[in-house]
Design an enzyme around this catalytic site. Structure first.
Site, PDB file in Angstrom:
ATOM      1  N   ASP A  40       6.662  11.825 -24.467  1.00  0.00           N
ATOM      2  CA  ASP A  40       7.058  13.150 -23.989  1.00  0.00           C
ATOM      3  C   ASP A  40       5.798  14.005 -23.913  1.00  0.00           C
ATOM      4  OD1 ASP A  40       7.968  15.666 -23.485  1.00  0.00           O
ATOM      5  OD2 ASP A  40       9.693  15.518 -24.825  1.00  0.00           O
ATOM      6  N   ALA A  64       5.111  15.640 -13.983  1.00  0.00           N
ATOM      7  CA  ALA A  64       4.931  17.073 -13.738  1.00  0.00           C
ATOM      8  C   ALA A  64       6.293  17.746 -13.733  1.00  0.00           C
ATOM      9  CB  ALA A  64       4.246  17.296 -12.390  1.00  0.00           C
ATOM     10  N   THR A  66       8.410  19.599 -11.522  1.00  0.00           N
ATOM     11  CA  THR A  66       8.361  19.711 -10.054  1.00  0.00           C
ATOM     12  C   THR A  66       9.538  20.517  -9.461  1.00  0.00           C
ATOM     13  OG1 THR A  66       9.463  17.571  -9.868  1.00  0.00           O
ATOM     14  CG2 THR A  66       7.069  17.567  -9.719  1.00  0.00           C
ATOM     15  N   THR A 105      -0.749  20.813  -5.854  1.00  0.00           N
ATOM     16  CA  THR A 105       0.156  21.110  -4.755  1.00  0.00           C
ATOM     17  C   THR A 105      -0.440  22.056  -3.716  1.00  0.00           C
ATOM     18  OG1 THR A 105       2.233  22.270  -4.283  1.00  0.00           O
ATOM     19  CG2 THR A 105       1.117  22.915  -6.282  1.00  0.00           C
ATOM     20  N   TYR A 129       5.715  27.827  -9.954  1.00  0.00           N
ATOM     21  CA  TYR A 129       5.287  26.421  -9.885  1.00  0.00           C
ATOM     22  C   TYR A 129       3.833  26.349  -9.422  1.00  0.00           C
ATOM     23  CZ  TYR A 129       4.865  21.721  -7.825  1.00  0.00           C
ATOM     24  OH  TYR A 129       4.436  20.474  -7.461  1.00  0.00           O
ATOM     25  N   LYS A 133       0.568  25.009 -11.560  1.00  0.00           N
ATOM     26  CA  LYS A 133      -0.264  23.892 -11.099  1.00  0.00           C
ATOM     27  C   LYS A 133      -1.719  24.351 -10.956  1.00  0.00           C
ATOM     28  CE  LYS A 133       1.321  20.223 -10.015  1.00  0.00           C
ATOM     29  NZ  LYS A 133       1.597  19.020 -10.864  1.00  0.00           N
ATOM     30  N   TRP A 154       4.690  18.061   0.360  1.00  0.00           N
ATOM     31  CA  TRP A 154       5.905  17.523   0.996  1.00  0.00           C
ATOM     32  C   TRP A 154       6.067  16.019   0.711  1.00  0.00           C
ATOM     33  CZ3 TRP A 154       6.801  19.879   6.545  1.00  0.00           C
ATOM     34  CH2 TRP A 154       6.588  21.250   6.515  1.00  0.00           C
TER      35      TRP A 154
HETATM   36  N1  LIG Z   1       7.373  16.260  -4.681  1.00  0.00           N
HETATM   37  C1  LIG Z   1       6.611  17.021  -3.898  1.00  0.00           C
HETATM   38  O1  LIG Z   1       7.001  17.407  -2.788  1.00  0.00           O
HETATM   39  C2  LIG Z   1       5.232  17.428  -4.352  1.00  0.00           C
HETATM   40  C3  LIG Z   1       4.508  18.319  -3.554  1.00  0.00           C
HETATM   41  C4  LIG Z   1       3.235  18.685  -3.975  1.00  0.00           C
HETATM   42  C5  LIG Z   1       2.709  18.174  -5.141  1.00  0.00           C
HETATM   43  N2  LIG Z   1       3.446  17.312  -5.901  1.00  0.00           N
HETATM   44  C6  LIG Z   1       2.848  16.818  -7.150  1.00  0.00           C
HETATM   45  O2  LIG Z   1       2.692  15.406  -7.037  1.00  0.00           O
HETATM   46  C7  LIG Z   1       2.889  14.800  -8.338  1.00  0.00           C
HETATM   47  C8  LIG Z   1       3.930  13.696  -8.245  1.00  0.00           C
HETATM   48  O3  LIG Z   1       5.143  14.297  -7.795  1.00  0.00           O
HETATM   49  P1  LIG Z   1       6.504  13.474  -7.656  1.00  0.00           P
HETATM   50  O4  LIG Z   1       7.151  13.927  -6.403  1.00  0.00           O
HETATM   51  O5  LIG Z   1       6.270  12.033  -7.908  1.00  0.00           O
HETATM   52  O6  LIG Z   1       7.313  14.103  -8.886  1.00  0.00           O
HETATM   53  P2  LIG Z   1       8.778  13.708  -9.433  1.00  0.00           P
HETATM   54  O7  LIG Z   1       9.390  12.685  -8.559  1.00  0.00           O
HETATM   55  O8  LIG Z   1       9.495  14.994  -9.660  1.00  0.00           O
HETATM   56  O9  LIG Z   1       8.433  13.032 -10.833  1.00  0.00           O
HETATM   57  C9  LIG Z   1       7.913  13.754 -11.901  1.00  0.00           C
HETATM   58  C10 LIG Z   1       8.074  12.947 -13.164  1.00  0.00           C
HETATM   59  O10 LIG Z   1       7.538  13.716 -14.261  1.00  0.00           O
HETATM   60  C11 LIG Z   1       8.322  13.444 -15.386  1.00  0.00           C
HETATM   61  N3  LIG Z   1       8.225  14.509 -16.404  1.00  0.00           N
HETATM   62  C12 LIG Z   1       8.526  15.808 -16.274  1.00  0.00           C
HETATM   63  N4  LIG Z   1       8.346  16.452 -17.464  1.00  0.00           N
HETATM   64  C13 LIG Z   1       7.933  15.503 -18.359  1.00  0.00           C
HETATM   65  C14 LIG Z   1       7.598  15.529 -19.743  1.00  0.00           C
HETATM   66  N5  LIG Z   1       7.651  16.659 -20.458  1.00  0.00           N
HETATM   67  N6  LIG Z   1       7.217  14.376 -20.347  1.00  0.00           N
HETATM   68  C15 LIG Z   1       7.160  13.220 -19.634  1.00  0.00           C
HETATM   69  N7  LIG Z   1       7.476  13.135 -18.321  1.00  0.00           N
HETATM   70  C16 LIG Z   1       7.858  14.270 -17.688  1.00  0.00           C
HETATM   71  C17 LIG Z   1       9.741  13.354 -14.843  1.00  0.00           C
HETATM   72  O11 LIG Z   1      10.499  12.629 -15.774  1.00  0.00           O
HETATM   73  P3  LIG Z   1      12.101  12.561 -15.702  1.00  0.00           P
HETATM   74  O12 LIG Z   1      12.383  11.583 -14.594  1.00  0.00           O
HETATM   75  O13 LIG Z   1      12.478  12.057 -17.055  1.00  0.00           O
HETATM   76  O14 LIG Z   1      12.557  13.965 -15.426  1.00  0.00           O
HETATM   77  C18 LIG Z   1       9.532  12.632 -13.511  1.00  0.00           C
HETATM   78  O15 LIG Z   1       9.691  11.228 -13.648  1.00  0.00           O
HETATM   79  C19 LIG Z   1       3.251  15.941  -9.289  1.00  0.00           C
HETATM   80  O16 LIG Z   1       2.095  16.406  -9.945  1.00  0.00           O
HETATM   81  C20 LIG Z   1       3.755  17.034  -8.357  1.00  0.00           C
HETATM   82  O17 LIG Z   1       3.590  18.339  -8.903  1.00  0.00           O
HETATM   83  C21 LIG Z   1       4.691  16.916  -5.528  1.00  0.00           C
END
Ligand SMILES: NC(=O)c1ccc[n+]([C@@H]2O[C@H](COP(=O)([O-])OP(=O)(O)OC[C@H]3O[C@@H](n4cnc5c(N)ncnc54)[C@H](OP(=O)(O)O)[C@@H]3O)[C@@H](O)[C@H]2O)c1
Length: 289
Positions: A40, A64, A66, A105, A129, A133, A154
Site C-alpha cells: 500500500d 496513482a 487517477t 499528466t 488531480y 501530479k 487520455w
Molecule cells: N488514465 C489516464 O487517462 C491518464 C492520463 C494522464 C496520466 N495518467 C497517469 O498515468 C499513470 C498510469 O495510469 P493508469 O491509467 O494506468 O491508472 P489506473 O488504471 O487508474 O491504475 C492506477 C493503479 O494505482 C493503484 N493505486 C492507487 N492508490 C494506491 C495505493 N495507495 N497503493 C497502491 N496502489 C494504489 C490502483 O490500485 P487499485 O486497482 O487497487 O485501485 C490502480 O491499480 C498514472 O500515473 C496516471 O496518473 C493517466
C-alpha cells in the site's frame, strides 16, 4: 543475476499492459508486479521495508490516484498518493541506486495555447488531480534528479476503465450519444506506453544517462468527439455521435481546452517509437470487439 524491475499498480491500465509484455524481455530483466495488496503506497513503512528486501534496480511507479473528479473532494488522499508518496519513492530509489520512472499528466497545463506543450513549458494545473501530479513531479526531481517523469494523456487499454470502453458500452446501449468537442488532446494506448517504458529501461541499462520530464502520447491531436466518432466507425456500431461543448457537460474538476503534448524529447533521448492514434486504436479495438 538479472536486474530486478519492480512495477507498481499492476491492476491499473499501464501496470497491466507492462505485465502482458514483460515475458518478451525476461532474458534481460527479472520483473516483480505489485498491487495495493502487496504494497500500500500510502504506508511509508511497508515501502521502505520493500526496498531493503528486494533491492530493485528499476522502479516503475504505475500506481496513482487517477479519479480526476473525485480528487476535488478528496484532495488529501490524491496529494498523498500522487505527491508525497512519489517523492518518497524517488528518495528511496536514490538511496538504493535504483532508477525511478513515474507518470504524470497533461492536466498540469492550463490549455491556454494552440501548439503542443513541451516538457519545459510553464505549468498551471486547473484541478486538484493536476496539482497533486505537478507536486509529485517536483518532489521526485528534487529528491532524485535521476528520476524520469513521463507525462501522458487520455490513456486507454483493453483492460480497466477508460473512454474507449465507456464509448463502446454506451454505443451498444443507446441510439445516440453526446461527446465534448471543445477539449483537444492526444490519446495514448497504454500498450504503446508500456513498450516505450521497457525501451527506456533497456536504454538506461546500456548507460543512457538521460533523466527529467518527458511527454508521451500517440501522434495526432484530436477532440474527444473525434475520438468517439473513430470508435463508432471502427466498431461499426449503429449510434449517432453528436458534438457538445464543455459547458453542456459540467464536471466537478475543471478541464483544459487544449492539452496536446510534444513528444520529440522522449524520441530523441530514448529512441522510443510514437505510433499514430488511429493505428493504436484499431489494435486495441481488435481485442475488445
Ligand atoms: N488514465 C489516464 O487517462 C491518464 C492520463 C494522464 C496520466 N495518467 C497517469 O498515468 C499513470 C498510469 O495510469 P493508469 O491509467 O494506468 O491508472 P489506473 O488504471 O487508474 O491504475 C492506477 C493503479 O494505482 C493503484 N493505486 C492507487 N492508490 C494506491 C495505493 N495507495 N497503493 C497502491 N496502489 C494504489 C490502483 O490500485 P487499485 O486497482 O487497487 O485501485 C490502480 O491499480 C498514472 O500515473 C496516471 O496518473 C493517466
Amino acid at each position: 543475476m538479472k536486474p530486478l524491475v519492480v512495477v507498481t499498480g499492476k491492476n491499473g491500465q499501464l501496470g497491466w499492459e507492462l505485465e502482458q509484455i514483460h515475458a518478451d524481455h525476461s532474458s534481460e530483466f527479472d520483473f516483480l508486479f505489485i498491487g495495493r495488496q502487496e504494497m500500500d503506497l500510502s504506508n511509508s513503512v511497508s515501502v521502505e521495508a520493500f526496498f531493503t528486501k528486494y533491492q530493485p534496480q528499476y522502479f516503475i511507479n504505475c500506481a496513482a490516484y487517477t479519479a480526476v473528479d473525485k480528487a476535488e473532494a478528496d484532495k488529501e488522499t490524491a496529494f498523498y498518493v500522487n505527491a508525497v508518496n512519489v517523492g518518497l519513492l524517488a528518495s528511496l530509489c536514490l538511496v538504493h541506486q535504483c532508477r525511478f520512472i513515474s507518470f504524470s499528466t497533461d492536466y498540469v497545463f492550463d490549455g491556454n495555447t494552440q501548439t503542443p506543450y513541451l516538457p519545459d513549458d510553464a505549468t498551471n494545473p486547473l484541478n486538484q488531480y493536476g496539482l497533486s501530479k505537478r507536486e509529485g513531479e517536483k518532489l521526485a526531481l528534487q529528491n532524485n534528479p535521476l528520476s524520469v517523469i513521463i507525462r501522458t494523456s487520455w490513456v486507454y487499454s483493453s483492460h480497466g476503465n477508460n473512454f474507449v470502453k465507456t464509448m463502446l458500452r454506451l454505443m451498444n446501449e443507446r441510439p445516440e450519444i453526446k461527446v465534448v468537442a471543445d477539449q483537444i488532446g492526444g490519446p495514448t494506448y497504454a500498450r504503446d506506453l508500456a513498450v516505450a517504458v521497457i525501451k527506456i529501461i533497456a536504454e538506461m541499462h546500456s548507460g543512457n544517462p538521460h533523466a527529467g520530464i518527458y511527454h508521451y502520447c500517440n501522434s495526432g491531436i484530436i477532440s474527444w468527439h473525434q475520438f468517439a466518432v473513430a470508435i463508432q466507425q471502427l466498431s461499426g456500431l449503429n449510434c449517432k455521435v453528436l458534438p457538445i461543448t464543455t459547458n453542456e457537460y459540467p464536471t466537478p474538476a475543471k478541464r483544459s481546452h487544449y492539452s496536446g503534448l510534444d513528444t520529440s524529447k522522449i524520441v530523441a533521448d530514448f529512441n522510443v517509437i510514437i505510433k499514430p492514434w488511429q493505428e493504436s486504436l484499431q489494435e486495441c479495438l481488435k481485442l475488445l470487439l
